[in-house]
Design a protein around this motif. Structure first.
Motif, short mmCIF file in Angstrom:
data_model
loop_
_atom_site.label_atom_id
_atom_site.label_comp_id
_atom_site.label_asym_id
_atom_site.label_seq_id
_atom_site.Cartn_x
_atom_site.Cartn_y
_atom_site.Cartn_z
N CYS A 1 3.62 -24.61 6.03
CA CYS A 1 2.35 -24.96 6.69
C CYS A 1 1.39 -23.81 6.43
O CYS A 1 1.24 -22.90 7.26
CB CYS A 1 2.56 -25.19 8.19
N GLY A 2 0.77 -23.85 5.28
CA GLY A 2 0.03 -22.71 4.76
C GLY A 2 -1.24 -22.34 5.49
O GLY A 2 -1.80 -21.27 5.25
N SER A 3 -1.71 -23.21 6.40
CA SER A 3 -2.92 -22.91 7.17
C SER A 3 -2.63 -22.53 8.61
O SER A 3 -3.56 -22.19 9.36
CB SER A 3 -3.88 -24.11 7.14
N LEU A 4 -1.38 -22.58 9.01
CA LEU A 4 -1.00 -22.27 10.39
C LEU A 4 -1.21 -20.78 10.66
O LEU A 4 -0.66 -19.93 9.97
CB LEU A 4 0.46 -22.65 10.62
N VAL A 5 -2.02 -20.48 11.68
CA VAL A 5 -2.42 -19.10 11.96
C VAL A 5 -1.58 -18.45 13.06
O VAL A 5 -1.23 -17.28 12.97
CB VAL A 5 -3.92 -19.04 12.33
N SER A 6 -1.29 -19.20 14.10
CA SER A 6 -0.53 -18.62 15.21
C SER A 6 0.42 -19.65 15.80
O SER A 6 0.18 -20.86 15.72
CB SER A 6 -1.46 -18.09 16.30
N VAL A 7 1.49 -19.15 16.39
CA VAL A 7 2.45 -20.04 17.03
C VAL A 7 3.10 -19.32 18.20
O VAL A 7 3.38 -18.11 18.13
CB VAL A 7 3.51 -20.54 16.03
N VAL A 8 3.30 -20.05 19.28
CA VAL A 8 4.01 -19.54 20.45
C VAL A 8 5.29 -20.34 20.60
O VAL A 8 5.26 -21.57 20.76
CB VAL A 8 3.17 -19.64 21.73
N ILE A 9 6.42 -19.66 20.51
CA ILE A 9 7.72 -20.31 20.70
C ILE A 9 8.08 -20.16 22.17
O ILE A 9 8.26 -19.03 22.65
CB ILE A 9 8.78 -19.66 19.79
N PRO A 10 8.18 -21.26 22.90
CA PRO A 10 8.34 -21.15 24.35
C PRO A 10 9.72 -20.64 24.78
O PRO A 10 10.67 -20.61 24.00
CB PRO A 10 8.12 -22.59 24.82
N ASP A 11 9.81 -20.27 26.04
CA ASP A 11 11.05 -19.74 26.59
C ASP A 11 12.17 -20.78 26.64
O ASP A 11 13.33 -20.43 26.84
CB ASP A 11 10.81 -19.18 28.00
N SER A 12 11.83 -22.04 26.48
CA SER A 12 12.83 -23.11 26.50
C SER A 12 13.68 -23.14 25.22
O SER A 12 14.75 -23.76 25.20
CB SER A 12 12.15 -24.47 26.68
N ILE A 13 13.23 -22.45 24.17
CA ILE A 13 13.93 -22.44 22.89
C ILE A 13 14.93 -21.29 22.87
O ILE A 13 14.58 -20.14 23.19
CB ILE A 13 12.94 -22.29 21.72
N THR A 14 16.18 -21.57 22.45
CA THR A 14 17.21 -20.54 22.42
C THR A 14 17.52 -20.03 21.02
O THR A 14 18.14 -18.98 20.87
CB THR A 14 18.52 -21.04 23.06
N SER A 15 17.10 -20.76 19.99
CA SER A 15 17.33 -20.27 18.63
C SER A 15 16.22 -20.75 17.70
O SER A 15 15.68 -21.85 17.87
CB SER A 15 18.68 -20.75 18.10
N ILE A 16 15.89 -19.89 16.75
CA ILE A 16 14.94 -20.25 15.69
C ILE A 16 15.79 -20.59 14.47
O ILE A 16 16.50 -19.74 13.94
CB ILE A 16 13.97 -19.10 15.39
N ASN A 17 15.73 -21.83 14.06
CA ASN A 17 16.61 -22.30 13.00
C ASN A 17 16.19 -21.81 11.61
O ASN A 17 15.09 -21.26 11.43
CB ASN A 17 16.67 -23.82 13.00
N ASP A 18 17.06 -22.03 10.64
CA ASP A 18 16.79 -21.64 9.26
C ASP A 18 15.48 -22.26 8.76
O ASP A 18 15.19 -23.43 9.05
CB ASP A 18 17.93 -22.08 8.34
N TYR A 19 14.70 -21.48 8.02
CA TYR A 19 13.49 -21.93 7.32
C TYR A 19 12.36 -22.40 8.24
O TYR A 19 11.35 -22.92 7.76
CB TYR A 19 13.81 -23.09 6.35
#
Length: 473
Positions: A348-366
């Motif tokens: 997603c080449g135009s995505l500037v910022s992202v907030v990963i919420p506290d409900s997420i326990t893992s950031i998956n591959d890629y």
């Protein structure tokens, strides 16, 4: 795994892996060297032919002058974890014809992936199975005939074969059939593959079809409209993935499993988005409040979308859900989301910022790989692991704070983040994978939450020179 999206990423990761393997005595390195030696042994004096082994009792010979690759012997071909592992990989652009001779029983995983000049394939009737991605991205292949011996055809075998107009089956094959060049199951109730090179811009699925196989219409770039009859009760993964001109998917009102709203494919109860057609021109989309899950590859390749609003009813985002949405600038992930799939926002080449919420326990591959405009990432406090290649190629990131719950950072997680100047690593981290910070040439400061003794106890993989050269604060 969506191979086409990751072709560039695989190339860079492979390069690092090869650097790491140089001088190693590992089994994979020896195998590569052995393969090279065997290829050299079969090179003729005038170098008109090169070859080697591609299975326990299977060999290959490429006539360099004619471009004919011949696979011969007995038994199964090798499966290749990546197309670059195929022994003819460096010659793949020169391959124009492939002949699978009598005695060979399988065509391996990714065996001929990316043979862009391939125009002819001959498969003898000893072949029983064709593995996933076997002919993916063979863009010059217009027609292929499959013999009656074949009883298994894997997923995405002809993905991205943009010139392919017909897949013909032997009339004696009991497992598969062909109608108007479209690959079907033998009883004609499952659509296996609609050739991507067919020129029609609309298609009505026949009412004898009950299921659509994984990737059935994958990358059919000429299609603008598809109609699903009431007989269809099962739709696989990535069925309409990256159909770049597709603007509508219509569903018969009598269908009990699926529905359509404004051309968008939904489950009948309208709790799951299954496919947002990649050719729709709207710049923004508000997912309806009743949606609970965003399926695999739903928005893949939607080049016009700049923003997507996800309601608080959504609890899961599927694998590759927003992959290659290169205009997507903003997406808000709310606290109700408990899982984000592999590669969900890759490229997603135009995505500037992202907030990963506290409900997420893992950031998956890629998950955010190749988001090269990403400047700001907030990782939620419940995340315990960061997957392989998760932020690889995020070249605009300048700083990252890894929260206290994280224990592992995967292989190549921040590889080639060459704008990254500082990273905060908590005491909780026990492993940092191979190449996790490879190519982070601007990294100067590591803010570590533990003691010097704790830092030295971390298991840090190879190819992390940028990390180890930074000042530990």
């Amino acid at each position: 795994m969506r191979k086409s999206v990751l072709a560039g990423l695989f190339a860079s990761v492979l390069a690092v892996s090869l650097l790491s393997a140089c001088g190693s005595s590992s089994g994979s390195s020896t195998e590569d060297e052995t393969t090279g030696a065997k290829a050299a042994e079969t090179t003729t004096a005038d170098e008109a032919e090169i070859g080697g082994t591609c299975g326990e009792d299977v060999t290959w010979i490429l006539d360099v002058d004619t471009g004919v690759l011949t696979i011969s012997g007995t038994g199964d071909m090798e499966d290749y974890a990546s197309r670059s592992d195929a022994p003819w990989y460096t010659q793949q652009d020169s391959i124009t014809s492939i002949v699978i001779t009598d005695g060979v029983t399988s065509i391996g995983y990714e065996a001929f992936y990316g043979c862009g000049s391939l125009t002819s394939v001959t498969i003898e009737d000893s072949v029983i199975s064709i593995a996933d991605y076997a002919f993916t991205e063979c863009g010059s292949l217009a027609s292929v005939t499959i013999p009656d011996s074949v009883t298994f055809i894997g997923d995405y075998v002809f993905e991205g074969c943009s010139s392919l107009t017909e897949i013909l089956m032997s009339e004696d094959n009991e497992v598969y059939s062909s109608e108007d060049g479209i690959l079907l199951s033998g009883d004609k109730t499952e659509m296996v593959c609609y050739p991507a090179g067919k020129e029609s811009d609309s298609y009505e699925i026949p009412d004898n079809i009950i299921s659509l196989a994984n990737g059935a219409f994958d990358k059919c770039e000429n299609l603008k409209s598809v109609t699903i009859p009431e007989s269809v009760t099962s739709i696989g993964n990535y069925v309409f993935y990256e159909c770049s001109d597709l603007t509508e998917i219509l569903v018969s009102a009598g269908n009990t499993a699926y529905s359509s709203e404004d051309g968008i494919l939904l489950s009948k109860d309208e709790t799951e988005v299954i496919c947002y057609p990649a050719g729709k021109e709207e710049a923004s989309y508000e997912i309806p409040e009743n949606i609970i899950s965003i399926g695999n590859g739903v928005f893949g390749g939607c080049g016009s979308l700049t923003s997507v609003t996800i309601p608080d009813s959504v609890t899961s985002i599927g694998n590759w859900a927003f992959a290659d949405c290169d205009s997507l600038e903003s997406v808000t992930i709310l606290d109700n989301v408990v899982s984000i799939g592999e590669g969900a926002f890759v490229a997603c080449g135009s995505l500037v910022s992202v907030v990963i919420p506290d409900s997420i326990t893992s950031i998956n591959d890629y998950t955010f790989a190749a988001c090269d405009s990403l400047t700001d990432v907030t990782i939620g406090n419940s995340v315990t692991s960061i997957g392989n290649v998760a932020f690889s190629g995020c070249t605009s990131l300048t700083s990252v704070t890894i929260p206290d719950a994280v224990t592992s950072i995967g292989d190549f997680a921040f590889e080639e983040c060459d704008g990254l100047e500082s990273v905060t690593i908590p005491e909780s981290v026990t492993t940092i994978g191979e190449g996790a910070f490879y190519g982070c040439s601007s990294l100067s400061d590591v803010y570590y939450g533990g003691s010097e003794y704790d830092w030295e106890a971390i298991e840090i993989g190879e190819e992390n020179d940028s990390l180890l050269a930074a000042a530990i604060q």
